[in-house]
Design an enzyme around this catalytic site. Structure first.
Site, PDB file in Angstrom:
ATOM      1  N   HIS A  74      -2.909  25.410  51.916  1.00 34.82           N
ATOM      2  CA  HIS A  74      -2.260  24.443  51.035  1.00 34.82           C
ATOM      3  C   HIS A  74      -1.037  23.901  51.767  1.00 34.82           C
ATOM      4  O   HIS A  74      -0.279  24.658  52.374  1.00 34.82           O
ATOM      5  CB  HIS A  74      -1.850  25.140  49.736  1.00 34.82           C
ATOM      6  CG  HIS A  74      -0.989  24.300  48.857  1.00 34.82           C
ATOM      7  ND1 HIS A  74      -1.290  22.983  48.564  1.00 34.82           N
ATOM      8  CD2 HIS A  74       0.179  24.574  48.203  1.00 34.82           C
ATOM      9  CE1 HIS A  74      -0.368  22.491  47.765  1.00 34.82           C
ATOM     10  NE2 HIS A  74       0.538  23.429  47.539  1.00 34.82           N
ATOM     11  N   CYS A 109      -1.505  23.874  42.217  1.00 34.14           N
ATOM     12  CA  CYS A 109      -1.745  23.778  43.669  1.00 34.14           C
ATOM     13  C   CYS A 109      -2.881  24.677  44.141  1.00 34.14           C
ATOM     14  O   CYS A 109      -3.451  24.455  45.211  1.00 34.14           O
ATOM     15  CB  CYS A 109      -0.470  24.112  44.432  1.00 34.14           C
ATOM     16  SG  CYS A 109       0.857  22.964  44.076  1.00 34.14           S
ATOM     17  N   ASN A 158       3.298  17.401  49.739  1.00 32.84           N
ATOM     18  CA  ASN A 158       2.539  18.362  48.925  1.00 32.84           C
ATOM     19  C   ASN A 158       1.719  17.575  47.897  1.00 32.84           C
ATOM     20  O   ASN A 158       2.277  17.003  46.965  1.00 32.84           O
ATOM     21  CB  ASN A 158       3.524  19.318  48.240  1.00 32.84           C
ATOM     22  CG  ASN A 158       2.824  20.382  47.413  1.00 32.84           C
ATOM     23  OD1 ASN A 158       1.633  20.297  47.140  1.00 32.84           O
ATOM     24  ND2 ASN A 158       3.574  21.381  47.009  1.00 32.84           N
TER      25      ASN A 158
END
Ligand code: UT7
Length: 323
Positions: free
Chosen positions: A250, A114, A280
């Site tokens: 993020h 990520c 996500n």
């Protein structure tokens, strides 16, 4: 004189299939209400069976090139941040290079889960600063739907697929925080936490594997580490949180996004939020949010932006840039 990596174009691509939370209610012991209140996610996009990460990446790249008014052969290098490349090798980046019809330059992937896009931006900035490349495509692209354990309600409702891309170009600045471009970067990892978020397979174990996460623990690290890295990169740039026009975080969990903004003392009105629509998307989430933020009219030329991300590794970091 300082050479900066300045944003010339941005674009994104999301697969057609939109999956609302309600779809999981029929498959698992979960609810739209639980997913919304615990994560902020309302829907996500899933790639089609035959759609790969490099397909998504190439579409985002074309959109960013069009926004920059450039053609593929204007580009010296492609970096794709991904943990879900089409094949073990070659890199997704070389596949994008071929899909764009590029006949020059070089291409490689960055794998920091990520945090991948933040790592890719730091690499791009360094390549520009040392004169190795003048114009780069920096792409975050993922198909995490292909890593999901559909029987694990604690993970499969959280992730989505997509891609976002930036075109960066070398430009002369005067070395102050008023320059456009990437002003500072801050990267970290700590492999002692490798078991908090991982895929339980890979080439060397002759398997593909599925995503496993200790969500609560990752959450705890995220809240602590994201504000800290954002603060460090702002400090390196000679700035403070009061100078920030937009946090572009993020997009993993709205509660993490809000807690980080609160720690930085930046109001939520100055945070670009897309987690409700994308879930996500790992390394794709920041460039997707930059592209959507730009399209919404939130991000304007000259705005000071902080991006921050954390994920498997643990790996985390932040970038301060002036759009
Ligand atoms: O991008 C990489 C970084 N990743 C992240 O940043 C993710 C970080 N973690 C998170 O976002 C959150 O920890 C989650 C959204 C994953 C979970 O939220 P939480 O508030 O930490 O919930 P929890 O894991 O403590 O679970 C609370 C309860 C549990 O039940 P019990 O043990 O209290 O009876 C879970 O079994 O919720 C249960 N649960 C669910 N219930 C309904 C877990 N998943 C679900 C679900 N639907 N999908």
């Amino acid at each position: 004189m300082t050479i900066r990596a300045v944003v010339r174009g941005v674009g994104h691509y999301l697969p057609d299939r939109v999956v609302p939370n309600s779809e999981f209610e029929t498959l698992l012991d979960t609810s739209d209400d639980w997913i919304r209140t615990r994560s902020g996610i309302e829907r996500r996009h899933f790639a089609a069976e035959n759609q790969t990460t490099s397909d998504l990446a190439a579409r985002a790249a074309r959109a960013a090139l069009a926004d920059a008014g450039m053609v593929p052969d204007d580009i010296d290098a492609i970096i794709v941040a991904t943990s879900t490349a089409d094949l073990t090798f070659p890199s997704a980046a070389t596949m994008v290079q071929a899909a764009l019809g590029m006949t020059r330059g070089f291409a490689f992937d960055v794998q920091a889960v990520c945090a991948g896009f933040v790592y890719a931006l730091a690499n791009a900035s360094a390549l520009i600063a040392c004169g190795q490349a003048q114009r780069l495509l920096v792409i975050g692209a993922e198909t995490f739907s292909k890593l999901m354990d559909w029987t694990d309600r604690s993970t499969c409702v959280l992730f989505g697929d997509g891609a976002g891309a930036l075109v960066l170009e070398a430009a002369e600045g005067d070395g102050t925080s008023a320059d456009r471009g990437i002003l500072a970067t801050d990267l970290h990892s700590d492999g002692r936490f490798k078991d908090l978020l991982y895929v339980d397979g890979g080439v060397s174990t002759r398997s593909t594997g599925l995503l496993r996460m200790q969500g609560k623990e990752v959450f705890r690290h995220a809240v602590e580490k994201l504000a800290q890295t954002a603060h460090t990169s702002l400090e390196k740039a000679g700035l403070t949180a009061a100078d920030v026009d937009w946090i572009v975080p993020h997009q993993a969990n709205l509660r993490i996004i809000a807690a980080t903004a609160q720690r930085m003392q930046v109001p939520m009105e100055r945070v670009v939020i897309t987690v409700q629509d994308h879930g996500n998307t790992s390394a794709a989430s920041i460039p997707l949010a930059l592209s959507v933020g730009r399209r919404r009219g939130q991000i304007k030329e000259g705005d000071l932006i902080v991006t921050e991300a954390i994920g498997g590794g643990l790996a985390w970091g932040s970038v301060v840039l002036r759009w």
